[in-house]
Design a protein around this motif. Structure first.
Motif, PDB file in Angstrom:
ATOM      1  N   HIS A 255      -4.812  -9.379  -5.047  1.00 61.31           N
ATOM      2  CA  HIS A 255      -3.893  -9.936  -4.043  1.00 61.31           C
ATOM      3  C   HIS A 255      -4.669 -10.638  -2.924  1.00 61.31           C
ATOM      4  O   HIS A 255      -4.339 -11.765  -2.537  1.00 61.31           O
ATOM      5  N   CYS A 256      -5.702  -9.972  -2.404  1.00 57.16           N
ATOM      6  CA  CYS A 256      -6.500 -10.568  -1.327  1.00 57.16           C
ATOM      7  C   CYS A 256      -7.198 -11.834  -1.808  1.00 57.16           C
ATOM      8  O   CYS A 256      -7.263 -12.836  -1.075  1.00 57.16           O
ATOM      9  N   LEU A 257      -7.701 -11.795  -3.045  1.00 58.66           N
ATOM     10  CA  LEU A 257      -8.377 -12.967  -3.593  1.00 58.66           C
ATOM     11  C   LEU A 257      -7.399 -14.129  -3.740  1.00 58.66           C
ATOM     12  O   LEU A 257      -7.711 -15.268  -3.376  1.00 58.66           O
ATOM     13  N   ASP A 258      -6.208 -13.841  -4.259  1.00 59.86           N
ATOM     14  CA  ASP A 258      -5.208 -14.893  -4.446  1.00 59.86           C
ATOM     15  C   ASP A 258      -4.761 -15.491  -3.112  1.00 59.86           C
ATOM     16  O   ASP A 258      -4.484 -16.700  -3.032  1.00 59.86           O
ATOM     17  N   CYS A 259      -4.699 -14.650  -2.089  1.00 59.59           N
ATOM     18  CA  CYS A 259      -4.265 -15.120  -0.768  1.00 59.59           C
ATOM     19  C   CYS A 259      -5.408 -15.717   0.043  1.00 59.59           C
ATOM     20  O   CYS A 259      -5.176 -16.295   1.110  1.00 59.59           O
ATOM     21  N   GLY A 260      -6.648 -15.547  -0.446  1.00 59.58           N
ATOM     22  CA  GLY A 260      -7.802 -16.061   0.289  1.00 59.58           C
ATOM     23  C   GLY A 260      -8.053 -15.311   1.577  1.00 59.58           C
ATOM     24  O   GLY A 260      -8.601 -15.875   2.533  1.00 59.58           O
ATOM     25  N   CYS A 261      -7.663 -14.021   1.620  1.00 65.42           N
ATOM     26  CA  CYS A 261      -7.840 -13.243   2.850  1.00 65.42           C
ATOM     27  C   CYS A 261      -8.782 -12.068   2.599  1.00 65.42           C
ATOM     28  O   CYS A 261      -8.945 -11.611   1.471  1.00 65.42           O
ATOM     29  N   GLU A 262      -9.379 -11.577   3.664  1.00 69.77           N
ATOM     30  CA  GLU A 262     -10.309 -10.467   3.547  1.00 69.77           C
ATOM     31  C   GLU A 262      -9.585  -9.132   3.437  1.00 69.77           C
ATOM     32  O   GLU A 262     -10.079  -8.195   2.800  1.00 69.77           O
ATOM     33  N   THR A 263      -8.419  -9.028   4.048  1.00 72.13           N
ATOM     34  CA  THR A 263      -7.671  -7.775   4.026  1.00 72.13           C
ATOM     35  C   THR A 263      -6.198  -8.056   4.243  1.00 72.13           C
ATOM     36  O   THR A 263      -5.835  -9.057   4.877  1.00 72.13           O
ATOM     37  N   ASP A 264      -5.359  -7.188   3.703  1.00 67.27           N
ATOM     38  CA  ASP A 264      -3.918  -7.297   3.911  1.00 67.27           C
ATOM     39  C   ASP A 264      -3.316  -5.911   3.715  1.00 67.27           C
ATOM     40  O   ASP A 264      -2.678  -5.624   2.704  1.00 67.27           O
ATOM     41  N   ILE A 265      -3.531  -5.046   4.706  1.00 59.81           N
ATOM     42  CA  ILE A 265      -3.149  -3.646   4.569  1.00 59.81           C
ATOM     43  C   ILE A 265      -1.636  -3.474   4.436  1.00 59.81           C
ATOM     44  O   ILE A 265      -1.167  -2.475   3.895  1.00 59.81           O
ATOM     45  N   THR A 266      -0.861  -4.440   4.920  1.00 55.31           N
ATOM     46  CA  THR A 266       0.599  -4.315   4.850  1.00 55.31           C
ATOM     47  C   THR A 266       1.116  -4.403   3.414  1.00 55.31           C
ATOM     48  O   THR A 266       2.234  -3.980   3.132  1.00 55.31           O
ATOM     49  N   GLU A 267       0.315  -4.954   2.506  1.00 56.75           N
ATOM     50  CA  GLU A 267       0.753  -5.134   1.122  1.00 56.75           C
ATOM     51  C   GLU A 267       0.527  -3.889   0.274  1.00 56.75           C
ATOM     52  O   GLU A 267       1.138  -3.730  -0.787  1.00 56.75           O
ATOM     53  N   MET A 268      -0.346  -2.978   0.743  1.00 60.48           N
ATOM     54  CA  MET A 268      -0.716  -1.844  -0.092  1.00 60.48           C
ATOM     55  C   MET A 268       0.456  -0.954  -0.496  1.00 60.48           C
ATOM     56  O   MET A 268       0.546  -0.537  -1.667  1.00 60.48           O
ATOM     57  N   PRO A 269       1.407  -0.606   0.402  1.00 62.21           N
ATOM     58  CA  PRO A 269       2.529   0.245  -0.042  1.00 62.21           C
ATOM     59  C   PRO A 269       3.306  -0.345  -1.211  1.00 62.21           C
ATOM     60  O   PRO A 269       3.693   0.383  -2.135  1.00 62.21           O
ATOM     61  N   ALA A 270       3.528  -1.656  -1.186  1.00 65.15           N
ATOM     62  CA  ALA A 270       4.256  -2.298  -2.279  1.00 65.15           C
ATOM     63  C   ALA A 270       3.454  -2.250  -3.576  1.00 65.15           C
ATOM     64  O   ALA A 270       4.017  -2.056  -4.661  1.00 65.15           O
TER      65      ALA A 270
END
Length: 370
Positions: free
Chosen positions: A51-66
């Motif tokens: 997910h982080c790679l696809d979004c080009g971001c280093e972190t996205d903790i809000t996505e982890m629960p989903a």
């Protein structure tokens, strides 16, 4: 046999009988909560990294629960719903403390393979692979409870195998950083592998494959009863299960574990009581020797420098950089004390911290904990 991997060879070394049941007879494995948990956590981490790679971001903790919700329930994960909160908490801890570099991350659950002698296909799955110029950073996620030492990481054969496989897929790589990420403990330990160590791996793999091929040719796969049986998926089907010595009998169930823990509690209490009695005797009468061991109070010579500022000033006055010695082990201390110009002044700063320790040691040999 054509297909090989680290896990196959490791299983053969651990127990040829288990290897035979899994890879030759192809018997189904017994269900295991531990394996299901580990597989689920690896799936969650891979999905998060992707997910982080696809979004080009280093972190996205809000996505982890989903991600956890999807991985836990989309297909049967082998765990009951009462484990969901445990999985979510561990996954959230992972996301809170890890980042992804989209510029270097090239593989998530990366399959790598190489042909050996044009007849053996050797494969491996690398949890996370980063390539930075000529350097490969190999990360292996661990979900078990044991935290391995730095020395364990440096000598880990699986990590060396992964590094060797990388040289086949990425020939420009000549530097290797290998990491074990202990996600339960939120600890990452890493080591550098040089090209010479990685080059040895192919010979080791071929040696192990030759042992497997010889076993297949002879049809002999002896069992190796021991602690390995406690997590073997075939222990209930093993013909040697009844012959496991009592002192190495595996713990297969929670009830078994509880019984052993209760036994240890009693034994440790007995040891504590007898040790205190032996201490009282040895305090008056000196050490006791039995079965090649000496039990008693032994002097531990120790000294400390309490005036750190004066210590640093003293070393500086002798043109010695104090920084490497501000955390000094015995080797460093002996080096300083061997300096004739420094020795007398340094001794003036030392405060005696000697003490006695009750322990065991081989008669005329090294100490053991007692």
């Amino acid at each position: 046999m054509r297909d090989y991997s680290y896990s196959r060879l490791n299983l053969f070394e651990s127990c040829p009988a288990a290897f035979h049941m899994k890879y030759v007879q192809k018997l189904p494995e017994a269900a295991s909560d531990a394996l299901a948990f580990g597989g689920l956590m690896h799936k969650i981490i891979a999905a998060y990294n992707q997910h982080c790679l696809d979004c080009g971001c280093e972190t996205d903790i809000t996505e982890m629960p989903a991600i956890v919700q999807r991985c836990f329930y989309e297909n049967s994960c082998g765990l009951t719903s009462d484990r969901f909160s445990e999985v979510l908490a561990l996954a959230q801890q992972f996301a809170d403390n890890r980042t992804v570099d989209p510029r270097t991350l090239v593989g998530i659950e990366e399959w790598v393979q190489a042909w050996l002698q044009k007849k053996h296909l050797f494969r491996g799955i690398i949890d996370r692979l980063d390539i930075r110029g000529e350097e490969a950073i190999i990360t292996d996620y661990k979900t078990d409870y044991q935290l391995r030492t730095q020395a364990d990481v440096e000598s880990d054969f699986q990590l060396a195998v992964y590094a060797w496989l990388i040289t086949k897929e990425y020939p420009q790589v000549n530097q290797f950083t290998v990491r074990l990420d202990f996600i339960r403990h939120n600890v990452v330990r890493e080591a550098k592998l040089d090209a010479a160590r990685v080059a040895q791996v192919e010979g080791q793999i071929l040696g192990l494959i030759s042992q497997v091929e010889a076993a297949i040719a002879k049809g002999k796969f002896p069992a190796k009863p021991g602690h390995f049986c406690g997590w073997c998926a075939y222990s209930s089907q093993c013909p040697a299960a009844d012959n496991i010595p009592a002192d190495v009998r595996p713990i297969a169930t929670a009830d078994d574990a509880k019984a052993v823990a209760e036994e240890l509690a009693v034994l440790e209490r007995k040891i504590s009581v007898r040790k205190e009695a032996l201490k009282a005797y040895c305090n008056v009468n000196g050490a006791v020797e039995a079965n090649g061991l000496q039990y008693g109070f032994f002097l531990v010579n120790s000294a400390a420098i309490e005036n750190v500022k004066e210590f640093a000033r003293l070393l500086t006055s002798h043109n010695i950089d104090p920084a490497p010695y501000l955390s000094a082990n015995m080797t460093k201390s002996k080096k300083l004390l061997s300096n004739p110009a420094l020795c007398d002044e340094l001794k003036a700063l030392l405060k005696d911290k000697s003490y006695t320790s009750f322990k065991s040691k081989k008669a005329g040999g090294e100490d053991n904990a007692a």
